[in-house]
Design an enzyme around this catalytic site. Structure first.
Site, PDB file in Angstrom:
ATOM      1  N   LYS B  78      -1.550   4.252   2.845  1.00 31.66           N
ATOM      2  CA  LYS B  78      -0.600   3.151   3.223  1.00 31.66           C
ATOM      3  C   LYS B  78       0.571   3.444   4.131  1.00 31.66           C
ATOM      4  CE  LYS B  78       2.607  -0.007   0.445  1.00 31.66           C
ATOM      5  NZ  LYS B  78       3.368  -0.221  -0.900  1.00 31.66           N
ATOM      6  N   SER B 153       2.689  -5.207  -2.389  1.00 31.66           N
ATOM      7  CA  SER B 153       2.997  -4.727  -0.780  1.00 31.66           C
ATOM      8  C   SER B 153       1.636  -4.064  -0.228  1.00 31.66           C
ATOM      9  CB  SER B 153       4.242  -3.963  -0.378  1.00 31.66           C
ATOM     10  OG  SER B 153       4.114  -2.815  -1.294  1.00 31.66           O
ATOM     11  N   SER B 177       3.178  -3.246  -6.694  1.00 29.02           N
ATOM     12  CA  SER B 177       2.607  -3.337  -5.167  1.00 29.02           C
ATOM     13  C   SER B 177       1.166  -2.436  -5.107  1.00 29.02           C
ATOM     14  CB  SER B 177       3.578  -2.488  -4.429  1.00 29.02           C
ATOM     15  OG  SER B 177       4.422  -3.607  -3.697  1.00 29.02           O
TER      16      SER B 177
END
Lengths: 508, 490, 102
Positions: B78, B153, B177
């Site tokens: 990420k 996210s 997330s």
């Protein structure tokens, strides 16, 4: 405004204000002292805390607030804080935590300062200070708290050109500071100075900070206002925080100035603490005045909250006891013992102690060795301190060891050396780094036996009949002239012995 | 079978057996990224060092050196996690040009285990969002239906694993997330216990809630990644010294007698009908595996979203103060310092981030602290206590990960509250600090993935992974991949 | 819960957060703020035991402490590499002088 008519100078309040004298006003002073703790590395990262290195050469991802970097607390900073707290009679927290103080400034990389809000490492304590007005009297200044926090970096503003950039150096960012906050117990500028001197001395003794004010290792803000008696009541003027105090003198002078300024302002406008919020004023060393610092509307809204990147620190009783047991004797204890055990006058004891632990140890060794603490004090308090000052040396660099010094004083005490010759010997010892024995040899000092002394005195009497007459006719002081001459003929002659013998020969 | 169809543990086995090389493997996934990323926008940047690193691994293997347990395995990270020398943007214009000067602890650990970072995945800006639509670099599309969001996210990480652009990925979870996008994309996602995985190098959103975790196709792969990334880190003060349990070793221990709690409130109103059905089916699977299903109550979790939307923005408002235009961010034109701050932050942050900073700043400001932050933190205590009590009775808590399958792009962008409610089942675990995993159950009739959430006691990831693994032994849902070319509509 | 924020408060919050918002953005921000705050006002209804201790962090262990040991700092070139403006020695920022406040 119509109201202003009522409040104009013609009103009775105003007249009353004019009648009050400055001397009736009580000055209320509280100090906030930032002390840089003497750690090798910063509070939350491993960067060096050394002063004076190239700009931005002592930073890392943590102290520059890079994304994702996290703080971890420095053990020694905690220990030094506890040591300081114990020395200031503070209650040490059993659990202490970290809070964020949020504000924007380019030398504050994270946009918040890690500090302590509601659980400071050191709770209430006190420090007793000697006031200059009444020697020997002490005043107790209560400490409210002392908390650990990280320092900000340095902004360098170029004031010559308004358009130019400001430069930011983050070397200092994250250096550990202990902020010591007093209650508003201080009543005069001199007391403020005395408090700071004593605090600085303690911090030196306990090896917590070198307190170099030029380098910003000791910084002070003063909160000042006045309590003024008016019509049987006390009126308090608005509190002013004075910043930028970089020397003890600045502290003293700024408070004196500020007290006078507040008094005049009050006489003029009658504003009290209820009418105006706390104000920040800066001390200007050039003009010797305080000036109002512009404040942003939101500067006080620091939005403190617990720092979620750090966890609480629990301090064990045993850890506090250990630090307590390792604590060196504090200046106040040493002064006390110099007075009671070594028979020094309080002022003399204060002078020795104010020189730091090294001089105290030196004194103790010499006083114990020569068994005469008064003589040791006279010599160390005057000669040694003068020489150190001239040589710009610390006691550890002083070329005469306590043992050698003791030997010298023993000779003085025994009368083998008089004061003057003794000082000559000391000078020689310092200059050539030699023992008293060698110095005596070098200076050609040797004992004068009784027959030599008799011959010397007889010669003096023969050659100075006029002086002898003066002495006989009652002018005893004239004998000094003969003693002076004796020294010229034979520097080794002990003036005391010469005087005694001359007196005996002349007045019989 | 093509490489992209293989699970990470199989890839590692084949690499170790010399059946494939790390170079081939990395090459294969780089090609898939090259081909498919324009459709999915799962990656913000692709590593230009991956092939080089793969060759190095191959050479070391040839030389007979002993290699780490992930040697040669490509992994996607990420973009809110620092990888040294790589762009690390957190999905923000603010960090568009930022090159991380250091590796996050987990990246260090993955690298030393031999994993190869092939790219940085798309995310909601500073992890604030539930759809990856808040990325400065454009939204990511769900490979199961590209008109739908992948969740957020960590939407890029979820989409790239589901779309097989990377075998496994790393995400971070502040309020769901990892789990919510895992659920939306039909993969497995674990949010570990707070403190289990170091946060050092994770760009903070809300420090007391953030946690890094694996996003993989199977629970077994998650266990494999956890064996590398979990554990104490002296650089993270909030990292736990608790012993890491060996999840891989315990995967096959039978579930017989395990007590699974179900909170009826979470299976009732507001829940998408199909989600409810599929979760009930999953409960039957666990019963067959020998689990005892018990009803539990978590009375305060209904306030979790409200507490979360105070606590997270408060912390964020402070965490994001460092993006000020001085040291490493975008800087806007300005004549003086104040203007520089305001313009930089006005232009550098996206709307949602600004909104949350505003909210957090307001809630922490003088006079409001007690009513908001303090109150929310007290409610947080009650939520934690609910879990403490529930875990006296049961070993795991089961429920849906999200109330609905993936929603359409743009569906909730004008309605923050609707978006926030996508986190309704996930935020509690963050508030309480406990571990939770999302695993795929049978998809909806329109082919959209649905996720099952299991929550466990602190530091009992091994039980979560074991239960998830054995569920996956019994069900095929984790093995299916979206068809290519991707469906554009659902 | 306090009342929802009035527009001047929204302006002040934006100033406190150092975020420039134009009139339109300020208005819409205020509306969203109001929406969220009215949503979170449900917290008011949560009954709490009197002695409840707020839970600020998910981990309640203590004493993560490091020894006072020096670590090598990051070379200046590398630290300043990401800076929007620097002279190779310092970070440079626009001058701190009077705000050109509206």
């Amino acid at each position: 405004m119509e109201d202003s008519v009522l409040n104009s100078n013609s009103n009775p309040q105003s007249t009353n204000r004019q009648a009050v004298s400055f001397n009736d006003a009580k000055i209320i002073i509280g100090l906030e002292v930032h002390v840089q703790l003497d750690t090798d590395s910063k509070l939350f990262c491993g960067c060096s805390t050394r002063f004076g290195e190239a700009a931005n050469s002592q930073t890392c991802v943590i102290c520059t607030g890079m994304p994702g970097a996290l703080p971890v607390i420095n053990r020694r900073a905690l220990e030094l804080s506890i040591r300081t707290g114990l020395s200031l009679n503070c209650r040490i927290a059993r659990s202490t935590k970290w809070d964020r103080k949020n504000y924007f400034y380019p030398d504050l990389p994270k946009g918040y300062q890690i500090s302590q809000f509601d659980q400071p490492i050191c709770g209430p304590g006190h420090l007793d200070i000697q006031t200059t007005e009444a020697s020997g009297q002490s005043r107790r200044i209560r400490i409210e708290r002392a908390h650990l926090e990280e320092d900000a970096g340095k902004s360098i503003h170029d004031e010559s050109s308004r358009r130019q950039s400001s430069k930011i150096d983050l070397n200092r960012t994250g250096t550990p500071l202990l902020e010591i906050v007093t209650h508003p117990d201080i009543r005069t500028a001199a007391e403020a100075k005395a408090f700071l001197s004593e605090l600085k001395l303690i911090l030196n003794y306990i090896d917590v900070s070198d307190c170099n004010m030029q380098q910003g290792n000791l910084r002070c803000d003063a909160n000042v206002n006045l309590h003024i008696p008016l019509g049987g009541e006390q009126v308090a003027t608005p509190i002013v925080e004075i910043k930028n105090l970089n020397s003890f003198r600045a502290v003293e002078r700024s408070i004196t100035f500020e007290a006078q300024r507040q008094f005049e302002a009050w006489q003029e406008n009658g504003l009290t603490i209820a009418d105006a919020p706390k104000q920040t004023r800066g001390w200007n060393d050039q003009t010797q005045t305080t000036t109002l610092q512009r404040e942003k509307e939101d500067s006080a809204d620091y939005r403190y909250f617990p720092d979620p990147d750090l966890i609480a620190v629990n301090i064990e009783e045993t850890q506090i006891e250990l630090i307590q047991s390792q604590l060196v004797q504090l200046p106040s204890t040493l002064r006390e013992s110099l007075v009671t055990e070594y028979n020094l006058k309080p002022d003399d004891a204060a002078v020795i102690v104010s020189q730091g632990r090294g001089v105290v140890d030196y004194f103790l060794e010499v006083a114990d060795g020569c068994q005469d603490s008064r003589i040791a004090n006279n010599w160390i308090g005057q000669e040694v301190l003068r020489q150190l000052n001239e040589l710009n040396q610390t006691i550890r660099q002083y070329p005469v060891s306590p043992q050698q010094f003791t030997e010298l004083l023993k000779l003085v005490i025994a009368g083998t050396l008089d004061q003057t010759r003794g000082k000559e010997v000391l000078n020689a010892m310092v200059e050539h780094s030699i023992s008293s024995e060698e110095a005596i040899k070098q200076l050609g000092i040797k004992p004068v036996d009784n027959s030599e002394l008799v011959t010397l005195c007889e010669t003096l009497i023969d050659e100075n009949q006029k002086v002898v007459e003066q002495i006989r006719s009652g002018n005893e002081k004239a004998i000094g002239m003969l003693i002076g001459k004796a020294r010229k003929i034979n520097p080794n002659a002990n003036p005391g012995l010469v005087k005694a013998m001359l007196s005996k020969m002349i007045t019989g | 079978m093509t490489l992209s169809a293989l699970n990470a543990d199989i890839i590692v086995d084949q690499l170790n057996a010399g059946e494939i090389t790390a170079t081939d493997c990395v090459q294969h996934f780089l090609e898939r990224i090259e081909t498919h990323n324009s459709d999915l926008n799962a990656f913000i940047s692709v590593s230009d060092k991956a092939l080089e690193q793969a060759e190095a691994i191959d050479n070391r293997r040839k030389a007979g050196e002993s290699l780490g347990c992930l040697a040669g395995l490509p992994i996607a990270i990420k973009d809110g996690i620092c990888v040294a020398g790589q762009p690390t943007t957190a999905g923000s214009k603010m960090l568009e040009k930022f090159s991380a000067p250091y590796d996050a602890t987990i990246v260090e650990r993955l690298k030393s285990a031999g994993a190869i970072v092939i790219g940085k995945t798309n995310m909601d800006e500073f992890a604030m969002g539930s759809s990856t639509e808040n990325s400065y670099f454009g939204s990511t599309n769900n490979p199961w239906a590209t008109d739908r969001v992948p969740g957020g996210s960590s939407g890029g990480s979820a989409a790239c694993v589901a779309g097989r652009l990377a075998p496994v990925a790393i995400g971070s979870d502040t309020g769901g997330s990892i789990r919510q996008p895992a659920s939306f994309c039909g993969i497995t996602g674990l949010k570990p216990t707070y403190g289990r995985v170091s946060r050092y190098g994770l760009i903070a959103f809300a420090s007391s809630l953030d946690q890094i975790g694996p996003m993989t196709r199977t629970a077994k792969e998650s266990a494999l990644l956890m064996s590398v990334i979990a554990g104490f880190d002296p650089r993270d003060s909030t990292s736990s010294k608790e012993q890491v349990s060996d999840s891989l070793a315990s995967l096959e221990i039978p579930l017989k007698g395990i007590r699974i709690g179900v909170c009826r409130d979470h299976l009732n109103e507001g829940l998408h009908l199909e989600v409810k059905t599929k979760i009930n089916d999953a409960i039957s699977v666990f019963k067959q595996l020998g689990a005892n299903i018990e009803e539990i109550e978590l009375p305060h979790t209904k306030s979790a979203v409200a507490a979360y939307y105070i606590i997270a923005p408060c912390e964020a408002s402070s965490n994001l103060a460092r993006y000020d235009g001085v040291r490493y961010t975008f800087r806007a034109q300005a004549n003086d310092l104040e203007e520089m701050y305001r313009n930089t932050r006005g232009q550098g942050f996206g709307d949602e981030v600004k909104q949350r900073i505003m909210l957090g700043t307001y809630a922490l400001s003088s006079g409001y602290y007690e009513a908001y932050y303090l109150k929310a933190s007290k409610v947080r205590r009650m939520i934690k206590q609910d879990y403490d009590e529930a875990f006296q009775k049961v070993d795991l808590i089961l429920g849906p990960t999200t109330p609905t399958p993936a929603f359409k792009l743009g569906q909730h962008t004008q309605d923050p509250l609707a978006m926030y409610l996508a986190d309704i089942f996930t935020v509690s675990a963050n508030l309480a600090g406990i571990p939770a995993i999302s695993v795929p159950v049978e998809p909806s009739s329109t082919g959209l993935p649905i996720g099952l959430q299991l929550q466990g006691r602190a530091f009992e990831e091994n039980i979560l992974l074991r239960a998830a693994h054995q569920f996956q032994n019994e069900t095929p849902w984790h093995t299916t991949s979206p068809s290519e070319p991707w469906r554009t509509q659902s | 819960m306090p009342d929802t924020p009035e527009q001047p408060i929204v302006n002040q919050v934006a100033r406190l957060a150092r975020i420039h918002l134009d009139e339109q953005q300020l208005k819409s921000s205020g509306e969203k703020l109001e929406q969220i705050l009215s949503f979170v006002s449900q917290l008011e209804q949560v009954e709490l035991p009197e002695d409840v201790i707020p839970f600020f962090g998910a981990i309640e262990s203590v004493n993560a402490i490091r020894d006072d040991q020096l670590q090598t700092s990051v070379p200046r070139e590398k630290i300043l590499d990401n800076a929007p403006e620097s002279d190779g020695e310092f970070y440079l920022v626009p001058p701190v002088f009077k705000q050109t406040d509206s």
